[in-house]
Design an enzyme around this catalytic site. Structure first.
Site, PDB file in Angstrom:
ATOM      1  CG  ASN A  12      41.172  37.411  34.111  1.00 57.25           C
ATOM      2  OD1 ASN A  12      40.363  38.174  33.586  1.00 57.25           O
ATOM      3  ND2 ASN A  12      40.968  36.101  34.174  1.00 57.25           N
TER       4      ASN A  12
ATOM      5  CB  SER B 141      33.735  44.679  36.150  1.00 60.78           C
ATOM      6  OG  SER B 141      32.386  44.642  35.743  1.00 60.78           O
TER       7      SER B 141
ATOM      8  CE1 TYR C 105      32.836  40.422  39.563  1.00 59.60           C
ATOM      9  CE2 TYR C 105      31.590  42.261  38.650  1.00 59.60           C
ATOM     10  CZ  TYR C 105      32.559  41.276  38.517  1.00 59.60           C
ATOM     11  OH  TYR C 105      33.254  41.165  37.329  1.00 59.60           O
TER      12      TYR C 105
END
Length: 237
Positions: A78, A130, A143
């Site tokens: 995570n 995500s 990201y």
């Protein structure tokens, strides 16, 4: 669901989705180990706590030397970082650090935990990606790249480990009401985002945790190599 007798590793388990996940496993009987970068260990009396900085090689090496000895039944990758910037202003150091934490660390942790799982012919791994790993937007170059990479890591591991009864999946949260969200967004900005989500609100971290727990439970005996999007319908708009 009962995780009594199971040992669980949750990286980035001191706050947000990671903490909600660690707490959910603990309340269901698991022995839970978490990593954190800054928190005092005494704040998490229900967990075994490792202080790890995944940007620093010495720190992760020390951690990995312990991971293989623990014998984890479940691993939840995570831990993650994000730096929002335009392409031309994204420097190499930021790019490399995001990849180190968000993609390379999960790969190395999987390498460390799987020998025990293979020996036992049983294991569950969940990688937290995500919605920016399935769609993207401006200022999310490093990201988004790392989270797309997590999906590739998940698929490759799922394909290789299925024969050993190790199921590997990724969970892709949408906008989630974490401490970080409250810190970086004004109430007006959060309200604007919620209007764009069909469900009309952001997710609670516990709602993401519930999906992770299900994937790692005995209720899941056949789901592997899947991307589970938890976003209130956002990416379908």
């Amino acid at each position: 669901m009962n995780f009594t007798g199971k040992k669980v590793l949750v990286t980035g388990g001191s706050k947000g989705i990671g903490f909600a996940t660690a707490e959910a496993f603990y309340l269901l009987g698991a022995e839970v180990h978490i990593t954190t970068t800054t928190k005092n260990k005494s704040e998490f009396k229900n967990f075994k706590v490792y202080k790890v900085d995944f940007e620093k090689e010495e720190s992760i090496k020390n951690f990995l030397s312990l991971v293989g000895e623990e014998g984890y039944d479940i691993c939840v990758n995570n831990a993650g970082i994000n730096i929002i910037n335009k392409i031309e202003k994204t420097n190499l150091e930021d790019w490399e650090n995001i990849l180190k934490v968000n993609l390379t660390a999960p790969f190395r942790i999987i390498q460390a935990v799987t020998p025990y799982m293979i020996k036992n012919k049983s294991g569950k791994i969940v990688n937290i990606s995500s919605i920016w790993g399935i769609i993207s937007k401006e200022k999310r170059l490093p990201y988004s790249s790392s989270k797309f990479g997590i999906r590739g890591l998940t698929l490759a591991c799922a394909a290789e480990l299925a024969k050993d009864n190790i199921l590997v999946n990724s969970v892709l949260p949408g906008f989630t009401l974490t401490e970080l969200t409250k810190k970086i967004l004004t109430s007006e900005e959060m309200s604007d985002i919620e209007k764009k989500i069909p469900a009309g609100r952001m997710a609670d971290p516990k709602e993401i945790a519930q999906i992770v727990v299900f994937l790692c439970s005995e209720m899941n005996s056949y789901i592997s190599g899947q991307d589970i999007v938890v976003d209130g319908g956002f990416i379908n708009v």
